[in-house]
Scaffold this motif. Sequence first.
Motif, mmCIF file in Angstrom:
data_model
loop_
_atom_site.group_PDB
_atom_site.id
_atom_site.type_symbol
_atom_site.label_atom_id
_atom_site.label_comp_id
_atom_site.label_asym_id
_atom_site.label_seq_id
_atom_site.Cartn_x
_atom_site.Cartn_y
_atom_site.Cartn_z
ATOM 1 N N LEU A 158 1.364 -0.755 0.266
ATOM 2 C CA LEU A 158 -0.343 0.397 0.066
ATOM 3 C C LEU A 158 0.981 1.207 0.086
ATOM 4 C CD1 LEU A 158 -3.472 0.827 1.938
ATOM 5 C CD2 LEU A 158 -1.561 2.772 2.086
ATOM 6 N N VAL A 159 0.905 1.934 -0.757
ATOM 7 C CA VAL A 159 1.408 3.503 -0.898
ATOM 8 C C VAL A 159 0.314 4.824 -0.759
ATOM 9 C CG1 VAL A 159 3.178 4.696 -2.800
ATOM 10 C CG2 VAL A 159 3.273 2.571 -3.040
ATOM 11 N N THR A 160 0.755 5.422 0.169
ATOM 12 C CA THR A 160 0.337 6.821 0.689
ATOM 13 C C THR A 160 1.185 7.927 -0.144
ATOM 14 O OG1 THR A 160 1.662 7.235 2.030
ATOM 15 C CG2 THR A 160 -0.157 6.315 2.691
ATOM 16 N N GLY A 161 -0.415 8.714 -0.616
ATOM 17 C CA GLY A 161 -0.007 10.150 -1.334
ATOM 18 C C GLY A 161 0.231 10.170 -2.631
ATOM 19 N N VAL A 162 -0.466 9.336 -3.917
ATOM 20 C CA VAL A 162 -0.594 8.372 -5.145
ATOM 21 C C VAL A 162 -0.894 9.550 -6.080
ATOM 22 C CG1 VAL A 162 -0.525 6.064 -4.793
ATOM 23 C CG2 VAL A 162 -2.693 6.834 -4.830
ATOM 24 N N SER A 163 -1.723 10.373 -5.223
ATOM 25 C CA SER A 163 -1.967 11.967 -6.392
ATOM 26 C C SER A 163 -0.943 12.926 -6.530
ATOM 27 C CB SER A 163 -3.196 11.999 -6.216
ATOM 28 O OG SER A 163 -3.136 13.076 -4.799
ATOM 29 N N HIS A 164 0.356 12.458 -5.981
ATOM 30 C CA HIS A 164 1.382 13.599 -6.078
ATOM 31 C C HIS A 164 1.860 12.886 -6.800
ATOM 32 C CE1 HIS A 164 -0.137 16.996 -2.820
ATOM 33 N NE2 HIS A 164 -0.590 15.883 -2.372
ATOM 34 N N ASP A 165 3.297 13.800 -7.150
ATOM 35 C CA ASP A 165 4.071 12.896 -8.292
ATOM 36 C C ASP A 165 4.989 11.856 -7.752
ATOM 37 O OD1 ASP A 165 5.678 13.047 -11.121
ATOM 38 O OD2 ASP A 165 6.957 13.586 -9.682
ATOM 39 N N LEU A 166 5.386 12.032 -6.538
ATOM 40 C CA LEU A 166 6.628 10.895 -6.149
ATOM 41 C C LEU A 166 5.666 9.576 -5.510
ATOM 42 C CD1 LEU A 166 8.828 10.075 -4.278
ATOM 43 C CD2 LEU A 166 8.444 11.079 -2.522
ATOM 44 N N GLY A 167 4.743 9.917 -4.700
ATOM 45 C CA GLY A 167 4.053 8.449 -5.008
ATOM 46 C C GLY A 167 3.521 7.874 -6.535
ATOM 47 N N GLY A 168 2.953 8.828 -6.819
ATOM 48 C CA GLY A 168 2.444 7.642 -8.601
ATOM 49 C C GLY A 168 3.665 6.960 -9.314
ATOM 50 N N LEU A 169 4.820 7.603 -8.524
ATOM 51 C CA LEU A 169 5.500 7.184 -9.204
ATOM 52 C C LEU A 169 6.137 6.282 -8.445
ATOM 53 C CD1 LEU A 169 7.781 9.784 -10.825
ATOM 54 C CD2 LEU A 169 7.222 8.922 -12.164
ATOM 55 N N VAL A 170 6.470 6.377 -7.191
ATOM 56 C CA VAL A 170 6.720 4.660 -6.246
ATOM 57 C C VAL A 170 5.347 4.003 -6.423
ATOM 58 C CG1 VAL A 170 7.036 4.242 -4.497
ATOM 59 C CG2 VAL A 170 8.217 6.559 -4.980
ATOM 60 N N ALA A 171 4.354 4.498 -6.558
ATOM 61 C CA ALA A 171 3.734 3.311 -7.155
ATOM 62 C C ALA A 171 3.516 2.228 -8.510
ATOM 63 C CB ALA A 171 1.607 3.837 -7.036
ATOM 64 N N ARG A 172 3.430 3.011 -9.651
ATOM 65 C CA ARG A 172 3.845 2.532 -10.690
ATOM 66 C C ARG A 172 4.758 1.400 -10.357
ATOM 67 N NH1 ARG A 172 2.372 8.221 -12.119
ATOM 68 N NH2 ARG A 172 4.356 8.363 -12.451
ATOM 69 N N ARG A 173 5.879 1.619 -10.242
ATOM 70 C CA ARG A 173 7.359 0.943 -10.190
ATOM 71 C C ARG A 173 6.812 0.024 -9.424
ATOM 72 N NH1 ARG A 173 13.257 3.231 -9.916
ATOM 73 N NH2 ARG A 173 14.807 1.962 -9.590
ATOM 74 N N MET A 174 6.672 -0.240 -8.552
ATOM 75 C CA MET A 174 6.328 -1.170 -7.583
ATOM 76 C C MET A 174 5.666 -2.139 -8.152
ATOM 77 S SD MET A 174 7.707 -1.236 -4.197
ATOM 78 C CE MET A 174 8.072 0.462 -3.188
ATOM 79 N N ALA A 175 4.110 -1.602 -9.124
ATOM 80 C CA ALA A 175 3.256 -2.630 -9.982
ATOM 81 C C ALA A 175 3.775 -3.101 -10.908
ATOM 82 C CB ALA A 175 2.169 -2.084 -10.538
ATOM 83 N N SER A 176 5.146 -2.994 -11.108
ATOM 84 C CA SER A 176 5.673 -3.339 -12.177
ATOM 85 C C SER A 176 7.094 -4.829 -11.323
ATOM 86 C CB SER A 176 6.426 -2.232 -13.343
ATOM 87 O OG SER A 176 7.699 -1.750 -12.426
#
Length: 362
Positions: free
Chosen positions: A6-24
Motif C-alpha cells: 500500500l502506497v500513500t499519497g499517489v495523487s502526488h508525483d512521488l507517490g504515483g511514481l513509486v506505486a507504478r514502479r512497485m506494480a511493475s
Amino acid sequence: MGRIVLVTGVSHDLGGLVARRMASDPEVSRVIGVDVVPPRGDLGGVRFVRADIRNPVIAKVIAGEDVDTVVHTSVVSSPAAVGGRGSMKEHNVIGTMQLLAACQRAPGLERLVVKSSAAVYGSSSRDPAMFTEDMAPKRMPRSGFAKDVLEVEGYVRGFSRRRPDVTVTLLRNAHTISSRGGSIMVDYFSMNPVPKVLGFDARLQLLHYDDLVAVLHHATLAGVHGTFNVAADGVVMMSQALRRLGRVSVPMPQVALSSLGSLIRQTPLTVPHFSGEQIDYLAFGRGLDTTRMRQVLGFEPVFSTEQALNELSSKLGPGLLETHPVVSLERLVAGRAGATGATGATASLGHDVRADRRDSDG
C-alpha cells in the motif's frame, strides 16, 4: 506470492511514481494506492482507493486488502500543496498518527517504509561537516516542515517499539533536483537572477529525483530495519552550483531575503517559499553521511551531486526561461516602498512549476 504493498499519497508525483514502479516489479503481487483525490495520470497496474489517512477507515483498507507492506510517501513539505500551514500540519502529523494506528492493528503487516527528510537536522553555523543518523539538530526547529518531520519520526519510533515484529525503514532524503519537474531547489535555481544570502556560501549535497524514487522502491523490497540518510555523492558550494547552472546571483542579507519571500507570497506567482528553515539552508546548507545507506541498506544513487546539477543545467539552458536583467530583482526589492514597483518587478520573476513535486524535498 509476492508482496502486497500500500502506497500513500499517489495523487502526488512521488507517490504515483513509486506505486507504478512497485506494480511493475515481479516481487510484488499487488499495489494499492491511496489518496484523498484521484491521481491525474494513469497509475498502470496500481489499484486506486480513495481514502484519507487522517480517517480511521484507512485501517479497513489495510485489513481488507491483506496488506503486508506500507510505503508512506505523503509527508508534504509545501503548505501550498494542501491548502496552508494548518492543513499541512494536520496532514503530516495527524495523518501519520492515524496511519500508524491502522498499521498497529494490522496483524499481517511485515514492513513499513516512511519517507522523512534531512530537514530534521536543520541548518546552522554549528553543524558538523556531515550529519550521521544518530546526531540531533544543533538548533531544534520550532515550526514548519522540519518540526513536522521531527514529530512524524517520533511517532514512527513509538510504533516500532510497540510492533517489534515489523521492519521499519525511515529514509531522510536530501533536497531533490531533476530536469523533469519542480522542487524547492529547482524553483530556487530557476530564478534568474538568483537571490543568494550575503556573506554565506552554503554546502549543498543534493539527490536526484529519480534516485529518491529508486531508494523508496529498494527499501520496500530490501526489508532493512533502521534510519538512513539518503543523498548523492559529493558536496558543492552554492557559488559553484550557481556557476555550473549559469545563473546570475544577487547577494542579499538574510532579513531582506525573508522580506522578499513575504512580498512574493502576496502575488499570484508560483515561486520558492522562503520559509525560515529554507533561508537557513540557503545560508549554511547541510552535509549527510551516507555510509549506512550504502553498507546497511545496500543502496547506491546513480547520480552524484555534480551529475544531478549537470542534468538540471541541460533543462535550464537558453530558451527555457526568460532572462531578465539584474535590475528586475532590484526593482522587486525596492517595490516594497511602492505597490506599483512591486507589481511590475514580481511579474518579471514568474514561471510555472508543479507544486506536488516540491513535496519530495527535505
